[in-house]
Design an enzyme around this catalytic site. Structure first.
Site, mmCIF file in Angstrom:
data_model
loop_
_atom_site.group_PDB
_atom_site.id
_atom_site.type_symbol
_atom_site.label_atom_id
_atom_site.label_comp_id
_atom_site.label_asym_id
_atom_site.label_seq_id
_atom_site.Cartn_x
_atom_site.Cartn_y
_atom_site.Cartn_z
ATOM 1 N N TRP A 192 43.303 22.734 58.792
ATOM 2 C CA TRP A 192 43.156 21.341 59.214
ATOM 3 C C TRP A 192 41.605 21.158 59.385
ATOM 4 O O TRP A 192 41.070 21.972 60.464
ATOM 5 C CB TRP A 192 44.117 20.907 60.311
ATOM 6 N N ARG A 436 54.079 16.899 67.211
ATOM 7 C CA ARG A 436 53.613 15.711 67.619
ATOM 8 C C ARG A 436 54.598 14.519 67.577
ATOM 9 O O ARG A 436 54.396 13.218 67.321
ATOM 10 C CB ARG A 436 52.842 15.071 65.869
ATOM 11 N N ASP A 471 51.118 8.619 55.298
ATOM 12 C CA ASP A 471 50.706 9.720 55.876
ATOM 13 C C ASP A 471 51.732 10.815 55.903
ATOM 14 O O ASP A 471 52.928 10.364 55.986
ATOM 15 C CB ASP A 471 50.058 9.516 57.429
ATOM 16 N N CYS A 519 48.162 10.960 52.085
ATOM 17 C CA CYS A 519 47.377 11.624 53.525
ATOM 18 C C CYS A 519 48.513 12.499 53.982
ATOM 19 O O CYS A 519 49.541 12.370 54.072
ATOM 20 C CB CYS A 519 46.951 10.615 54.501
ATOM 21 N N ASP A 541 40.620 15.046 57.715
ATOM 22 C CA ASP A 541 40.347 14.169 58.777
ATOM 23 C C ASP A 541 38.795 14.620 59.412
ATOM 24 O O ASP A 541 38.588 13.977 60.248
ATOM 25 C CB ASP A 541 41.333 14.841 59.866
#
Length: 563
Positions: A192, A436, A471, A519, A541
């Site tokens: 990431w 998350r 996303d 995404c 990102d």
């Protein structure tokens, strides 16, 4: 562009002015690979490129025989292209040539993304049927060659003609045997915020691979690799590319065996995968895209750029310039109302920005990231006039309007989860991992896909929405679907991505004027499979101008700049 078949030599030659792909039926009926590279002359036999006689492997045979679609258990100890557990518990296949057929154009793959043609004359497709008479298994190998591209597209269909179920354990989209190992493996790897960094290492004895077991192609490795000669540069030298039009678990792997030959394969990752093939059923692999360059990595990139841009991306946005976008996320996070958003849009318009995107927080009771994913109804406390009022005011400024969604996820604190807790994935006897503050919806279930299509269609039809950022902010843990029987759990991850593709397909067809951007926390699912539905993707990102250079450079090795 021709697909040439020589009955005397039992040899196939796919060629155009830029590339040749040659293979033949060996003496024992197996398919032997002869050549992939720069164009060869037509009307000749190239049988001398492999051993002249071959009846089976033995300890005395020595040099391994190059094969088109190898299986295990019959003397070839290298990585296989196909492995099937047969009803008697064995796994030995004897796939022999049965027939072939060539036809203009290129067929679609049911349920899977693929490249395409607009007129039949721009490509030809060869289908070669291999059969194991004892196991009653048929493998249909598909090869498409385009008229003016150094590209060969490969795939396979596995059919169970027997009366009892068989289990597919491995089904590669492509296997390519090369006569030497003087290559360097180029991969796009990272994590990431540092996706698609170029790694280049010389091949060595044994297996070198990149892969994913995360339920998505992943930030760590991209489903694209290349082999390049040690002296190959951007402008000169030989290179072979191998891309996979797939967005789930994959493997791309090179094996060098003791005699110095190389086998290169790609497809669905066999780790954790199985597929029960009932009597009369068939299984289609994703599409593998092979390219050859004699003019360096730049020429290889150009081949992929043109193909992906012109014959993978679809829809009204394929050939159009994409708008310059501003996204409110880092300006407001969840704390916004209509006046604040319009102030940002007004300033952006003065700078020449063309499209305003409303990011996370416009739905449910979404004031932080702990709630409301899955509740795709407008938060009227923040936006009393709904999306329609805001969108029309943005359009009055001379800009277009777009929104952010994350349809594959659900919050535990949400109306959707309260109504359908069984719609999330997880092993019933074990705790589910929250990532998350999110659970993953079971996209393998048709009722989940139907629900999401219904609620998202209502949102997209409620306002003048021109853009959607789709996303996916966590990968999959506890891959288990309560809707699948125990013996089919190995199918879950592939069925999941088929469900994602189905939802993408239905939404993009229902709203053909909308520009979809994929995404996954940045570049966690930047792959050819996604490009078939969303013509552009969020590469990372990480927006630091210097750090982004490596990300952009690596991504551009395979993917066109406008994606």
């Amino acid at each position: 562009m021709t697909i040439e078949w020589s009955p005397e030599a039992r040899e196939f030659h796919l060629r155009n002015d830029r590339v040749s792909y040659v293979f033949r039926v060996l003496e024992n009926g197996w398919l032997g690979h002869l050549y992939f590279g720069a164009t060869l002359a037509e009307g000749r036999s190239y049988a001398h490129l492999v051993p002249g006689e071959f009846y089976g492997f033995s300890n005395r045979l020595g040099e391994p025989v190059p094969l088109e679609y190898p299986s295990g258990g019959a003397g070839d100890y290298r990585i296989p292209a196909v492995a099937i557990e047969l009803p008697d518990g064995s796994g030995v296949l004897d796939l022999r040539y049965k027939s072939h057929e060539a036809h203009p154009g290129k067929p679609r793959i049911p349920g899977l993304p693929s490249t395409y043609v607009e007129v039949g004359g721009e490509a030809e497709t060869l289908e070669v049927v291999l059969a194991d008479a004892v196991a009653e298994i048929e493998v249909r190998l598909l090869y498409t060659i385009y008229r003016d591209r150094p590209i060969v597209v490969r795939g396979a269909r596995i059919i169970n003609s027997g009366k009892s179920p068989a289990i597919v354990r491995c089904a590669m989209s492509s296997s390519l045997d090369l006569p030497d190992s003087d290559w360097e493996l180029i991969s796009l790897s990272g994590e990431w915020a540092r996706e698609c960094h170029v790694e280049r290492l010389g091949l060595r004895p044994g297996r070198q691979s990149v892969s994913s077991t995360r339920g998505a192609s992943g930030h760590q490795h991209n489903p694209f690799v290349a082999l390049a000669r040690p002296a190959t540069t951007e402008a000169s030298g030989e290179a072979i590319g191998l891309g996979l039009a797939y967005s789930g678990n994959f493997v791309a792997e090179a094996e060098v065996e003791p005699f110095g030959t190389t086998r290169l394969r790609t497809g669905i990752n066999p780790d954790g995968f199985s597929w029960v093939l009932e009597s009369g059923a068939e299984f289609s692999t994703p599409e593998a895209i092979l390219a050859h360059s004699a003019g360096g990595l730049g020429e290889l990139s150009d081949a992929y750029h043109r193909l992906f841009r012109e014959r993978l991306v679809r829809g009204s946005w394929r050939d159009r310039a994409r708008p310059i976008v501003i996204n409110n996320w880092e300006a407001t996070y969840f704390d916004f109302d209509e006046p604040k958003l319009l102030a940002i849009a007004t300033a952006a318009k003065e700078m020449g920005i063309e499209l305003f995107v409303l990011d996370d927080g416009w739905f449910g009771r979404r004031n932080d990231d702990s709630t409301s994913l899955g509740d795709w109804q407008v938060n009227l406390t923040k936006l009393p006039g709904g999306l329609d009022s805001l969108a029309r005011k943005v359009e009055a400024l001379g800009m277009r309007f777009g929104i952010w969604i994350e349809p594959e996820m659900v919050s535990r604190s949400s109306d959707l989860f309260a109504e359908h807790p069984d719609w999330t994935i997880g092993v019933p006897s074990r705790p589910r991992t929250e990532g998350r503050n999110q659970y993953v919806l079971d996209m393998s279930r048709p009722e989940v896909v139907d629900h999401l299509f219904g609620v998202l269609s209502a949102v997209l039809g409620s306002a003048p929405i021109s853009y959607v950022k789709w996303d996916m902010n966590r990968t999959i843990t506890e891959p288990f679907s309560p809707a699948l029987p125990v013996w089919r759990q190995g199918e879950f991850l592939h069925r999941y991505i088929l469900g994602v593709y189905q939802l993408y397909d239905r939404l993009t067809k229902a709203f053909p004027g909308i520009l979809f951007e994929s995404c996954a926390s940045g570049g966690g699912r930047f792959d050819p499979g996604m490009l078939a539905f969303a013509p552009q993707a969020w590469a990372s990102d990480d927006t630091d101008a210097i750090e982004r250079l490596k990300i952009q450079w690596g991504t551009s090795l395979a993917y066109p700049l406008n994606s």
